[in-house]
Design a protein around this motif. Structure first.
Motif, PDB file in Angstrom:
ATOM      1  N   MET A 101      28.183  12.434  22.389  1.00  0.00           N
ATOM      2  CA  MET A 101      27.723  13.784  22.052  1.00  0.00           C
ATOM      3  C   MET A 101      28.365  14.768  23.009  1.00  0.00           C
ATOM      4  N   SER A 102      28.921  15.834  22.490  1.00  0.00           N
ATOM      5  CA  SER A 102      29.594  16.818  23.335  1.00  0.00           C
ATOM      6  C   SER A 102      28.584  17.691  24.033  1.00  0.00           C
ATOM      7  N   GLU A 103      29.052  18.339  25.098  1.00  0.00           N
ATOM      8  CA  GLU A 103      28.192  19.250  25.843  1.00  0.00           C
ATOM      9  C   GLU A 103      27.828  20.449  24.989  1.00  0.00           C
ATOM     10  N   PRO A 104      26.672  21.092  25.235  1.00  0.00           N
ATOM     11  CA  PRO A 104      26.328  22.287  24.490  1.00  0.00           C
ATOM     12  C   PRO A 104      27.295  23.415  24.805  1.00  0.00           C
ATOM     13  N   HIS A 105      27.466  24.294  23.826  1.00  0.00           N
ATOM     14  CA  HIS A 105      28.281  25.478  24.078  1.00  0.00           C
ATOM     15  C   HIS A 105      27.599  26.335  25.125  1.00  0.00           C
ATOM     16  N   PHE A 106      28.399  27.054  25.885  1.00  0.00           N
ATOM     17  CA  PHE A 106      27.856  27.955  26.895  1.00  0.00           C
ATOM     18  C   PHE A 106      27.037  29.030  26.196  1.00  0.00           C
ATOM     19  N   LEU A 107      25.802  29.200  26.609  1.00  0.00           N
ATOM     20  CA  LEU A 107      24.916  30.164  25.983  1.00  0.00           C
ATOM     21  C   LEU A 107      24.869  31.438  26.801  1.00  0.00           C
ATOM     22  N   PRO A 108      25.176  32.574  26.207  1.00  0.00           N
ATOM     23  CA  PRO A 108      25.095  33.828  26.961  1.00  0.00           C
ATOM     24  C   PRO A 108      23.656  34.137  27.303  1.00  0.00           C
ATOM     25  N   LEU A 109      23.462  34.779  28.437  1.00  0.00           N
ATOM     26  CA  LEU A 109      22.127  35.144  28.885  1.00  0.00           C
ATOM     27  C   LEU A 109      21.710  36.465  28.280  1.00  0.00           C
ATOM     28  N   LEU A 110      20.456  36.526  27.825  1.00  0.00           N
ATOM     29  CA  LEU A 110      19.941  37.799  27.369  1.00  0.00           C
ATOM     30  C   LEU A 110      19.932  38.772  28.536  1.00  0.00           C
ATOM     31  N   GLY A 111      20.270  40.007  28.266  1.00  0.00           N
ATOM     32  CA  GLY A 111      20.309  40.979  29.328  1.00  0.00           C
ATOM     33  C   GLY A 111      21.651  41.032  30.024  1.00  0.00           C
TER      34      GLY A 111
ATOM     35  N   LEU B 230      21.133  15.077  26.826  1.00  0.00           N
ATOM     36  CA  LEU B 230      21.116  13.946  27.764  1.00  0.00           C
ATOM     37  C   LEU B 230      20.156  12.860  27.283  1.00  0.00           C
ATOM     38  N   LEU B 231      18.981  13.244  26.790  1.00  0.00           N
ATOM     39  CA  LEU B 231      18.037  12.260  26.270  1.00  0.00           C
ATOM     40  C   LEU B 231      18.640  11.501  25.094  1.00  0.00           C
ATOM     41  N   GLU B 232      19.336  12.226  24.253  1.00  0.00           N
ATOM     42  CA  GLU B 232      19.986  11.587  23.106  1.00  0.00           C
ATOM     43  C   GLU B 232      21.056  10.601  23.562  1.00  0.00           C
ATOM     44  N   GLU B 233      21.836  10.997  24.569  1.00  0.00           N
ATOM     45  CA  GLU B 233      22.883  10.109  25.078  1.00  0.00           C
ATOM     46  C   GLU B 233      22.290   8.861  25.739  1.00  0.00           C
ATOM     47  N   ILE B 234      21.132   9.018  26.376  1.00  0.00           N
ATOM     48  CA  ILE B 234      20.467   7.876  26.999  1.00  0.00           C
ATOM     49  C   ILE B 234      19.963   6.904  25.939  1.00  0.00           C
ATOM     50  N   GLY B 235      19.641   7.436  24.759  1.00  0.00           N
ATOM     51  CA  GLY B 235      19.124   6.595  23.686  1.00  0.00           C
ATOM     52  C   GLY B 235      17.641   6.756  23.463  1.00  0.00           C
ATOM     53  N   VAL B 236      17.061   7.822  23.996  1.00  0.00           N
ATOM     54  CA  VAL B 236      15.639   8.077  23.812  1.00  0.00           C
ATOM     55  C   VAL B 236      15.372   8.423  22.347  1.00  0.00           C
ATOM     56  N   THR B 237      14.282   7.893  21.806  1.00  0.00           N
ATOM     57  CA  THR B 237      13.883   8.223  20.450  1.00  0.00           C
ATOM     58  C   THR B 237      12.627   9.087  20.498  1.00  0.00           C
ATOM     59  N   GLY B 238      12.294   9.672  19.366  1.00  0.00           N
ATOM     60  CA  GLY B 238      11.124  10.532  19.309  1.00  0.00           C
ATOM     61  C   GLY B 238      11.530  11.974  19.075  1.00  0.00           C
ATOM     62  N   ASP B 239      10.606  12.879  19.290  1.00  0.00           N
ATOM     63  CA  ASP B 239      10.850  14.300  19.072  1.00  0.00           C
ATOM     64  C   ASP B 239      11.550  14.871  20.304  1.00  0.00           C
TER      65      ASP B 239
ATOM     66  N   MET C 278      18.549  22.606  25.628  1.00  0.00           N
ATOM     67  CA  MET C 278      19.574  21.914  24.852  1.00  0.00           C
ATOM     68  C   MET C 278      20.267  20.853  25.695  1.00  0.00           C
ATOM     69  N   HIS C 279      20.539  21.184  26.951  1.00  0.00           N
ATOM     70  CA  HIS C 279      21.214  20.227  27.834  1.00  0.00           C
ATOM     71  C   HIS C 279      20.348  18.981  28.030  1.00  0.00           C
ATOM     72  N   VAL C 280      19.059  19.167  28.290  1.00  0.00           N
ATOM     73  CA  VAL C 280      18.168  18.022  28.488  1.00  0.00           C
ATOM     74  C   VAL C 280      18.060  17.215  27.194  1.00  0.00           C
ATOM     75  N   ARG C 281      17.946  17.895  26.065  1.00  0.00           N
ATOM     76  CA  ARG C 281      17.846  17.178  24.796  1.00  0.00           C
ATOM     77  C   ARG C 281      19.074  16.308  24.557  1.00  0.00           C
TER      78      ARG C 281
ATOM     79  N   LEU D 155      10.809  18.447  21.783  1.00  0.00           N
ATOM     80  CA  LEU D 155       9.537  18.568  22.489  1.00  0.00           C
ATOM     81  C   LEU D 155       9.535  17.774  23.791  1.00  0.00           C
ATOM     82  N   LEU D 156      10.215  16.635  23.806  1.00  0.00           N
ATOM     83  CA  LEU D 156      10.315  15.873  25.053  1.00  0.00           C
ATOM     84  C   LEU D 156      11.108  16.659  26.101  1.00  0.00           C
ATOM     85  N   ALA D 157      12.147  17.361  25.648  1.00  0.00           N
ATOM     86  CA  ALA D 157      12.921  18.191  26.580  1.00  0.00           C
ATOM     87  C   ALA D 157      12.051  19.292  27.174  1.00  0.00           C
ATOM     88  N   VAL D 158      11.229  19.917  26.347  1.00  0.00           N
ATOM     89  CA  VAL D 158      10.318  20.959  26.834  1.00  0.00           C
ATOM     90  C   VAL D 158       9.320  20.374  27.841  1.00  0.00           C
TER      91      VAL D 158
END
Length: 200
Positions: free
Chosen positions: A1-11, A144-153, A139-142, A156-159
């Motif tokens: 899975m590729s890294e997330p695109h850089f997200l601009p900051l609000l403000g 990483l969890l996917e790359e580790i092989g974690v299943t589930g939602d 998004m980054h945590v999600r 919500l696990l990232a949150v």
């Protein structure tokens, strides 16, 4: 899975002319120097103008108010942190196994949140942590969890993993409850390992 695109900051400022972007950077660097040497209470529009060698009106035109300046400093730091996550050295940046990156992420996020807790308060209504900054971390945590092989939602696990790293939680644990920093990080590491489970 590729890294997330850089997200601009609000403000964050819109695309600027090169000279305007340089001037903005100069003012932010001057403000950060003042924070490092004198603390946040010493960072006034007058002080930043003097430190940067410009007129006070220039600072007001760029940031509108002290709250706006604090928000810009916070977003500037968030942008640098995002760059470290995206392309900095491992294990925070690419190149390490995903579980190592997740634990490095937790440590880094904990430290930067504590470093900026007072700045977040001073930014007030101008910006807390922008939605885009939080979305980047989630998004980054999600991923990483996917790359580790974690299943589930996974969203919500990232949150669930991000929530203990937010300023109100950390301030309660460290400033009010008196927990040592290492205890807080070890608790977060335990939570991360429980979320990951056998997938690691």
């Amino acid at each position: 899975m590729s890294e997330p695109h850089f997200l601009p900051l609000l403000g964050a400022p819109p695309v600027e002319r090169r000279d305007a972007a340089r001037n903005r950077e100069r003012l932010l660097v001057a403000a950060e120097r003042l924070i490092d040497h004198c603390g946040l209470d010493a960072v006034t529009m007058d002080a930043v103008a003097a430190e940067a060698g410009v007129g006070k009106g220039t600072v007001f035109r760029r940031f509108d108010s002290r709250e706006g300046l604090m928000g810009a400093i916070l977003n500037h730091s968030e942008t640098e942190w995002q760059a470290a996550v995206m392309s900095g050295p491992a294990p925070l940046g690419p190149g390490a196994p995903p579980m190592e990156r997740l634990l490095a992420f937790g440590r880094s996020r904990l430290e930067i949140t504590l470093k900026h807790a007072e700045l977040i308060r001073h930014a007030g209504r101008a910006v807390a942590r922008s939605y885009a900054a939080y979305s980047f971390a989630a998004m980054h945590v999600r991923i990483l969890l996917e790359e580790i092989g974690v299943t589930g939602d996974l969203p919500l696990l990232a949150v669930a993993l991000l929530a203990p790293l937010e300023a109100p939680i950390l301030e309660q644990q460290i400033d009010i409850d008196g927990f040592p920093l290492e205890r807080v990080y070890e608790g977060w590491t335990d939570l991360a390992r429980r979320v990951v489970g056998p997938s690691a």
